[in-house]
Design a protein around this motif. Structure first.
Motif, short mmCIF file in Angstrom:
data_model
loop_
_atom_site.label_atom_id
_atom_site.label_comp_id
_atom_site.label_asym_id
_atom_site.label_seq_id
_atom_site.Cartn_x
_atom_site.Cartn_y
_atom_site.Cartn_z
N ARG A 198 10.45 -72.51 -37.34
CA ARG A 198 10.23 -72.53 -38.79
C ARG A 198 11.55 -72.38 -39.50
O ARG A 198 12.37 -71.53 -39.13
CB ARG A 198 9.30 -71.38 -39.18
CG ARG A 198 9.03 -71.34 -40.67
CD ARG A 198 7.93 -70.36 -40.99
NE ARG A 198 7.46 -70.57 -42.34
CZ ARG A 198 6.27 -70.20 -42.78
NH1 ARG A 198 5.42 -69.61 -41.97
NH2 ARG A 198 5.91 -70.41 -44.03
N GLN A 255 13.07 -71.82 -43.38
CA GLN A 255 12.74 -71.50 -44.77
C GLN A 255 14.00 -71.65 -45.60
O GLN A 255 15.00 -70.99 -45.31
CB GLN A 255 12.22 -70.06 -44.89
CG GLN A 255 10.95 -69.79 -44.12
CD GLN A 255 10.46 -68.36 -44.32
OE1 GLN A 255 11.24 -67.43 -44.33
NE2 GLN A 255 9.16 -68.20 -44.45
N LEU A 274 13.02 -68.17 -56.83
CA LEU A 274 11.60 -68.19 -57.18
C LEU A 274 10.88 -69.40 -56.55
O LEU A 274 9.93 -69.92 -57.12
CB LEU A 274 11.38 -68.19 -58.69
CG LEU A 274 11.96 -67.00 -59.43
CD1 LEU A 274 11.62 -67.07 -60.91
CD2 LEU A 274 11.44 -65.70 -58.86
N GLY A 275 11.37 -69.87 -55.43
CA GLY A 275 10.70 -70.96 -54.74
C GLY A 275 11.09 -70.96 -53.29
O GLY A 275 11.94 -70.18 -52.87
N GLU A 276 10.48 -71.83 -52.54
CA GLU A 276 10.80 -71.89 -51.12
C GLU A 276 10.38 -73.24 -50.56
O GLU A 276 9.39 -73.81 -50.99
CB GLU A 276 10.07 -70.76 -50.38
CG GLU A 276 10.49 -70.61 -48.94
CD GLU A 276 9.93 -69.34 -48.31
OE1 GLU A 276 10.07 -68.26 -48.92
OE2 GLU A 276 9.35 -69.43 -47.23
N ASP A 309 9.68 -74.96 -46.81
CA ASP A 309 9.45 -74.59 -45.42
C ASP A 309 9.30 -75.82 -44.55
O ASP A 309 8.70 -76.81 -44.97
CB ASP A 309 8.17 -73.75 -45.28
CG ASP A 309 8.40 -72.31 -45.70
OD1 ASP A 309 8.93 -72.12 -46.80
OD2 ASP A 309 8.06 -71.42 -44.93
N TYR A 331 6.54 -77.88 -46.41
CA TYR A 331 5.88 -77.29 -47.57
C TYR A 331 6.91 -77.00 -48.65
O TYR A 331 8.01 -76.52 -48.36
CB TYR A 331 5.17 -76.00 -47.16
CG TYR A 331 4.58 -75.22 -48.31
CD1 TYR A 331 3.51 -75.72 -49.02
CD2 TYR A 331 5.12 -74.00 -48.70
CE1 TYR A 331 2.97 -75.02 -50.09
CE2 TYR A 331 4.59 -73.29 -49.76
CZ TYR A 331 3.52 -73.80 -50.45
OH TYR A 331 2.99 -73.11 -51.51
N SER A 385 7.07 -75.02 -52.25
CA SER A 385 6.28 -74.16 -53.14
C SER A 385 6.45 -74.58 -54.60
O SER A 385 5.55 -74.39 -55.41
CB SER A 385 6.69 -72.70 -52.97
OG SER A 385 7.89 -72.44 -53.66
N LYS A 429 4.39 -77.69 -55.06
CA LYS A 429 3.03 -77.44 -54.59
C LYS A 429 2.54 -78.60 -53.73
O LYS A 429 1.45 -79.15 -53.93
CB LYS A 429 2.06 -77.27 -55.76
CG LYS A 429 2.32 -76.03 -56.55
CD LYS A 429 1.11 -75.75 -57.41
CE LYS A 429 1.31 -74.47 -58.15
NZ LYS A 429 1.67 -73.38 -57.23
N LEU A 437 4.07 -66.58 -37.82
CA LEU A 437 4.96 -67.36 -38.66
C LEU A 437 4.83 -68.85 -38.41
O LEU A 437 5.18 -69.66 -39.25
CB LEU A 437 6.42 -66.94 -38.39
CG LEU A 437 6.84 -65.62 -39.01
CD1 LEU A 437 8.18 -65.19 -38.45
CD2 LEU A 437 6.94 -65.77 -40.51
N PHE A 475 0.55 -72.55 -39.90
CA PHE A 475 0.58 -72.83 -41.34
C PHE A 475 -0.74 -73.42 -41.78
O PHE A 475 -1.22 -74.41 -41.22
CB PHE A 475 1.72 -73.79 -41.67
CG PHE A 475 1.85 -74.07 -43.14
CD1 PHE A 475 2.48 -73.18 -43.97
CD2 PHE A 475 1.33 -75.23 -43.69
CE1 PHE A 475 2.59 -73.42 -45.33
CE2 PHE A 475 1.43 -75.48 -45.05
CZ PHE A 475 2.08 -74.58 -45.87
N THR A 476 -1.35 -72.80 -42.76
CA THR A 476 -2.55 -73.34 -43.38
C THR A 476 -2.20 -73.63 -44.82
O THR A 476 -1.79 -72.72 -45.53
CB THR A 476 -3.69 -72.31 -43.34
OG1 THR A 476 -3.69 -71.69 -42.06
CG2 THR A 476 -5.02 -72.96 -43.60
N PRO A 509 -2.20 -73.58 -48.52
CA PRO A 509 -2.99 -72.79 -49.46
C PRO A 509 -3.76 -73.71 -50.41
O PRO A 509 -3.41 -74.88 -50.58
CB PRO A 509 -1.95 -71.97 -50.20
CG PRO A 509 -0.65 -72.63 -49.96
CD PRO A 509 -0.77 -73.42 -48.71
N SER A 510 -4.79 -73.15 -51.03
CA SER A 510 -5.59 -73.95 -51.95
C SER A 510 -4.73 -74.38 -53.13
O SER A 510 -3.82 -73.68 -53.55
CB SER A 510 -6.78 -73.12 -52.44
OG SER A 510 -6.32 -71.89 -52.96
#
Lengths: 288, 374
Positions: free
Chosen positions: B129, B131, B136-138, B140, B152, B154, B157, B271, B274-275, B277-278
């Motif tokens: 993984r 990152q 204020l963001g990430e 992955d 991913y 963030s 989204k 870690l 990974f699912t 998120p909604s």
């Protein structure tokens, strides 16, 4: 400062000078004075209004989207706290800290209470330490106000559920609230450097408004310098550098690096400007 | 403030006042001086690296190749100082297109012009993984053997899920190979060394608090804009800990990436699961299992369709065929006009956008690019 506050401030001093004054008593009296002031409550109410306005605006418009965290409020009320603190960090929190720290000794000097305060058997250094402690307490209270009011209004107006962290992991509500409080602590710590600067400026002048304005201006200048990539060499030393590092507490796993770096940096600022303030305050002739 | 009445005092009295005032300042003024001196001196002081047993360049390369670090986690910092203007503002507004190609180009631009902090977690048995810790963001990148590759973001989204087509239970590449880490990038570089590079062993250094060998790679071809590449190699495990590229005529690295801390214990297995998120837009993609895909660092010349190369080794020039010349209009602000096109110039790489829409890029001078364009 309005004239209406003068009697209140005087009253606070008068009642406490009657008691024997150790540093503990002085500290309590200073804290009591801080929270007895109408101005403190006005500042805290203004801060509390940020999350309320944010939440109401999102609720009324019903639209998603927007800058960091604001877009997530409609889906999860807990984000109101995160969004509010993000909005408050660059301007509103420094503004209130500037008022409290800038007023600390200059305010007493302008009211004419400083010389009476110095008659008490408490050294000037101790007095300054107490003033700084009060400013630090206000930092924590201010950050917690924004966060807690944000969470409460979020709970009231929006659905609440597991929170998606920046890393994409979802954590339960309790975990998210713990992280939110941790963020408030982070923000409070990151304002300590500014408090020390405000305290130092406050010892330079008898005009509290000047000290307040100078403190706020410095915090904004530092943020502007921080946004200029040409000055990247000095960025690690700016006291505003880690102000937005609280996002690291919303990662999985939590990254403590910025918390540590921020604490060290703020400690450095407190040491430097704290001792400058002491040097100035100890050598200064108090005339009012 | 000193009152005017002080002027009435005699001269001697006044100067004594001054002296005591200065003396009383001393303890308070010395503290900030010490603090500021420490703040400047501590980062500058080079930690005395422990002596490591001497190794020849060949032994060091073998040391890296035989390194068997199966699991580690680390934080790293990547800095870029290419002399490029900040292009972050161009990212969204440039062409308005959101095709994959332009987002990859924007990602490369963003990587090349900004500095980043990141974390990597590698467990050869479980996954890997990466990152990228934005403010204020990430972003992955997560790779596992069972679940393919997740990318991913963030801020956007969005998530991209890349799975191998067909059921290939024993994939030839281990999942961690899909996730670029400072170590894997350096390992790939060292594995691709050929006769065009001089390899030497430099002094020992301290990286992430560990003593490290420094391997100095220098192009034999003077035409290259690359002066040297320094690879730091952990003295104990042989894992590359950092990489720094220095441009010709420069003393500080143009690009550097190095761990700031590293831990050789096995990272938490959670870690690597990974699912999405909604509320996150998921794009499903498939890639042939045998084709090595590397979304975060596409290799120029291999990942781009229709690209041709000329020259070899360090002075390779990559040429993209004529395309939509209007796509580069947004770049006018950061490029300079030359004979037959526009040039985006940096200390390490020059890019020539010809008037007929071709793009030529390479770690060579602008003249060499113009010659290749003819």
């Amino acid at each position: 400062m309005s004239n209406a506050e003068v009697p209140a401030a005087d009253h606070g001093r008068a009642s406490s000078t009657a008691r024997p004054r150790g540093i503990g008593a002085l500290l309590l009296s200073e804290f009591a004075l801080l929270f007895r002031r109408r101005r403190t409550w006005a500042l805290l109410s203004a801060l509390a209004a940020i999350p309320v306005l944010l939440a109401v605006a999102v609720r009324l418009s019903g639209e998603g989207g927007g800058p960091s965290f604001v877009g997530e409020i409609a889906g999860n009320g807990l984000f109101t706290g995160f969004a509010a603190i993000t909005v408050a960090v660059p301007l509103f929190l420094p503004l209130t800290i500037g008022v409290v720290a800038g007023d600390s000794t200059a305010g007493e000097a302008s009211l004419g209470t400083l010389r009476y305060l110095l008659i008490t058997p408490v050294g000037r250094i101790r007095l300054l330490l107490v003033k700084f402690a009060a400013a630090a307490l206000f930092c924590l209270t201010a950050a917690l106000t924004v966060m807690v009011v944000g969470i409460l209004i979020g709970l009231a107006l929006f659905p609440v559920g597991p929170v998606t962290l920046l890393s994409g992991t979802q954590v339960p509500v309790i975990d998210a609230i713990a992280r939110a409080l941790l963020i408030a602590v982070y923000v409070a710590v990151s304002l300590l450097g500014l408090s020390a600067i405000g305290l130092f400026i406050s010892t330079l002048t008898d005009v509290p408004v000047g000290a307040m304005a100078a403190t706020v201006v410095l915090s904004i200048t530092s943020q502007i310098l921080g946004s200029l990539s040409q000055l990247s060499a000095i960025h690690p030393y700016l006291f505003t550098t880690h102000w937005f590092g609280f996002g690291d507490l919303l990662r999985d796993p939590i990254s403590w690096t910025s918390f540590g770096e921020n604490a060290l940096l703020q400690f450095g600022y407190v040491v430097v400007f704290g001792s400058l303030a002491m040097g100035r305050f100890v050598t200064r002739d108090i005339l009012s | 403030m000193r009152p005017w009445s002080d002027a009435d005092h005699s001269f001697t009295c006044d100067s004594e006042d001054m002296n005591t005032s200065v003396k009383r300042w001393v303890p308070f003024a010395s503290v900030p001086l010490v603090a500021v001196a420490a703040a400047i001196a501590i980062p500058l002081s080079t930690n005395a690296a422990q002596d490591l047993p001497e190794k020849t360049p060949e032994e060091l390369l073998t040391f890296v190749a035989q390194s068997d670090v199966r699991a580690f986690s680390g934080e790293f910092t990547q800095t870029s100082d290419l002399g490029l203007p900040d292009l972050s503002a161009l990212g969204g507004s440039g062409t308005g297109a959101t095709s994959d190609d332009s987002s990859i180009a924007a990602a490369i631009m963003e990587l090349a012009t900004a500095s980043h902090d990141g974390r990597v977690y590698v467990d050869a048995d479980n996954g890997a993984r990466l990152q990228v810790l934005d403010r204020l963001g990430e972003r992955d990148v997560i790779a596992t053997e069972d679940d393919g590759l997740w990318v991913y973001d963030s801020g956007e989204k969005s998530a991209i899920h890349i799975t191998a087509t067909g059921d290939v239970p024993d994939s030839p590449t281990l999942p961690p190979a899909d996730v670029p880490t400072p170590s894997s990038v350096a390992e790939d570089l060292l594995a691709s060394l050929d006769g065009t590079t001089t390899v030497a062993v430099g002094s020992t250094a301290t990286v992430a608090g560990r003593s490290a060998y420094e391997l100095l790679l220098t192009p034999r071809d003077d035409a290259s804009l690359v002066d040297s590449i320094t690879v730091s190699i952990d003295g104990e495990t042989g894992l590359p800990l950092g990489l720094a590229v220095t441009a010709d005529g420069s003393s500080s690295p143009a690009i550097s990436v190095a761990y700031t801390s590293i831990d050789f214990s096995t990272p938490d297995a959670d870690l690597f699961s990974f699912t999405p998120p909604s509320g996150v837009e998921v794009t499903e993609k498939t890639s042939p299992a045998n084709e090595h895909s590397d979304p975060a660092t596409p290799e120029p010349g291999t990942g781009l369709p229709g690209a041709t190369t000329s020259g070899s080794g360090w002075t390779t020039i990559v040429e993209l065929p004529a395309g939509d010349a209007s796509a580069f209009e947004g770049l006018d602000a950061v490029t300079t006009a030359v004979d037959g096109g526009r040039v985006l110039s940096s200390s390490l790489v020059n890019v020539l956008f010809t008037d007929d829409g071709r793009v030529l890029a390479g770690a060579v001078s602008i003249d060499a690019l113009e010659a290749a364009a003819r």
